[in-house]
Design an enzyme around this catalytic site. Structure first.
Site, PDB file in Angstrom:
ATOM      1  N   CYS A  82      21.769   9.412  14.532  1.00  0.00           N
ATOM      2  CA  CYS A  82      22.224  10.338  15.002  1.00  0.00           C
ATOM      3  C   CYS A  82      23.661   9.666  14.261  1.00  0.00           C
ATOM      4  O   CYS A  82      24.597  10.656  14.819  1.00  0.00           O
ATOM      5  CB  CYS A  82      21.979   9.442  15.733  1.00  0.00           C
ATOM      6  SG  CYS A  82      20.950   9.735  17.173  1.00  0.00           S
ATOM      7  N   GLY A 119       9.534   9.923  15.736  1.00  0.00           N
ATOM      8  CA  GLY A 119       9.265  10.049  14.724  1.00  0.00           C
ATOM      9  C   GLY A 119       8.725  10.898  13.846  1.00  0.00           C
ATOM     10  O   GLY A 119       7.729  11.516  14.930  1.00  0.00           O
ATOM     11  N   CYS A 214      22.103  12.910  27.025  1.00  0.00           N
ATOM     12  CA  CYS A 214      22.050  13.392  26.259  1.00  0.00           C
ATOM     13  C   CYS A 214      20.537  14.237  26.141  1.00  0.00           C
ATOM     14  O   CYS A 214      19.875  14.177  26.005  1.00  0.00           O
ATOM     15  CB  CYS A 214      22.570  13.587  25.057  1.00  0.00           C
ATOM     16  SG  CYS A 214      21.676  12.889  23.593  1.00  0.00           S
TER      17      CYS A 214
END
Length: 394
Positions: A82, A119, A214
């Site tokens: 991120c 992943g 988020c």
């Protein structure tokens, strides 16, 4: 050699929900073109490109940059979870500051799919394996709950245990985020919400509800950085500089101290912030506006203290007093942050940069923080990396 680094141009595209965006190469090219137009320079003057994304094949950076031009310059692909966008900026800034180049572009984009982060591979060890083991040892693992929410929700729980704050305190951060995003045409969620609505939204992982997490988002953003001499030679805007910047990674405390706040990067944040303040000769009391990594409300709350915006144990008072918004001590996430603007992983750091450059130029329109001279950016990636950047208006 150490050159002063100017942020000569920034640009981004409106963030959208997955399935509603252009493809990643088009988004990236459009953001890069917007930054070049803002800087008022031709792409031919750019000497290196650093391009960040998390979900994509190798050389996706070239696919985006080639939509801007084919000049043969080095294109470096960056993936740092991120914190990818600000890592690209870190590398571009470093290249200019060192004198290796006079002008570089940092670009970030992400084309995401709905749902929780996953992943890409199942046939090899995950880079998050050690973090997952540590989390499980500290608080267990809840099947069915998104892993990222368990990491950051756990950090919120540990803060609540130590300081006995109310769950609603986290919810207030979402209310503030939506109020800010309502003024931002680039944000995904521009409708305001009440505290009651935030707390009544579906539980994800205690104390987090859905409106405290988020959303997966598609988008792109870019920045043009150059030396001050280059900017003056070409008549570019020199008002905003990168005064100081630091990138940190994990230390033993992440895994050895049984504290979920440290597992999700609190110590990385604190170390990066301290390094930046020391290098810049500026303290948290000098900051007027901050874009910080609010992937979950819990992370925004603990980051207030990690960045030194408020002393340890006082984050709840900081929020209740309104010191995190307009009219308070420091406006945090005027863009709406990751919670409301959206979080396209590779683009986030450069979208934060774009917002803060607009703020320091006085170009943030309804979101403008009056008198902003120093702006702080915080971008965090588990796995892990944290980039803190201090911008100054000259």
């Amino acid at each position: 050699m150490s050159n002063k680094v100017v942020v000569a141009g920034v640009g981004m595209i409106p963030f959208t929900k997955p399935g509603q965006s252009d493809d990643y190469a088009t988004m990236g090219a459009n953001a890069a073109k917007a930054a070049l137009a803002d800087a008022r320079i031709d792409y031919a003057l750019v000497q290196q490109a650093y391009v960040g994304y998390v979900y994509g094949d190798s050389t996706s950076g070239q696919a985006a940059i080639y939509g801007v031009g084919l000049t043969g310059i080095p294109v470096v692909n960056v993936n740092n979870n991120c914190s990818t966008g600000s890592t690209a900026l870190f590398l571009a800034r470093q290249a200019v500051e060192s004198g290796a180049v006079e002008c570089a572009i940092a670009l970030g984009f992400e084309q995401m799919v709905p749902g929780a982060l996953k992943g890409a591979y199942t046939d090899r060890p995950s880079p998050m394996e050690r973090f997952a083991r540590t989390m499980t040892a500290v608080q267990g693992y809840e099947e069915g709950a998104p892993r990222a929410a368990q990491f950051f929700g756990g950090a919120g729980r540990d803060y609540m245990k130590e300081y006995d704050i109310k769950p609603e305190t986290f919810g207030r951060i979402s209310v503030k985020a939506r109020q800010h995003a309502a003024r931002n045409p680039f944000a995904v969620f521009r409708n305001t919400v009440t505290l009651e609505e935030v707390m009544a939204s579906p539980a994800v992982f205690d104390p987090l509800t859905r409106l405290q997490c988020c959303p997966p988002t598609c988008g792109a953003a870019a920045a043009i950085v150059c030396s001050e001499a280059f900017a003056k030679k070409h008549g570019l805007d020199t008002r905003v500089i990168i005064k100081a910047q630091s990138m940190t990674t994990d230390r033993n405390s992440t895994f050895d101290e049984g504290d979920m706040r440290k597992v999700v990067g609190f110590d990385m944040t604190r170390a990066a912030a301290q390094q930046v303040y020391e290098a810049a000769g500026v303290g948290p009391e000098d900051i007027q506006v901050v874009e910080l990594h609010d992937c979950f409300t819990a992370n925004e709350l603990i980051t207030y203290e990690g960045l030194g915006l408020t002393p340890a144990g006082t984050a709840e008072k900081f929020i209740l007093d309104g010191d995190n918004t307009y009219g308070g001590r420091v406006v945090t996430n005027p863009s709406g942050g990751l919670l409301s603007k959206g979080h396209p992983l590779g683009a986030t750091g450069l979208a934060q940069c774009t917002e803060l450059v607009w703020q320091l130029r006085g170009e943030a329109q309804e979101r403008q923080v009056e008198g902003a001279r120093h702006a702080l950016q915080h971008n965090l990636g588990l796995g892990g990396a944290c980039v803190v950047t201090l911008y100054e208006r000259q």
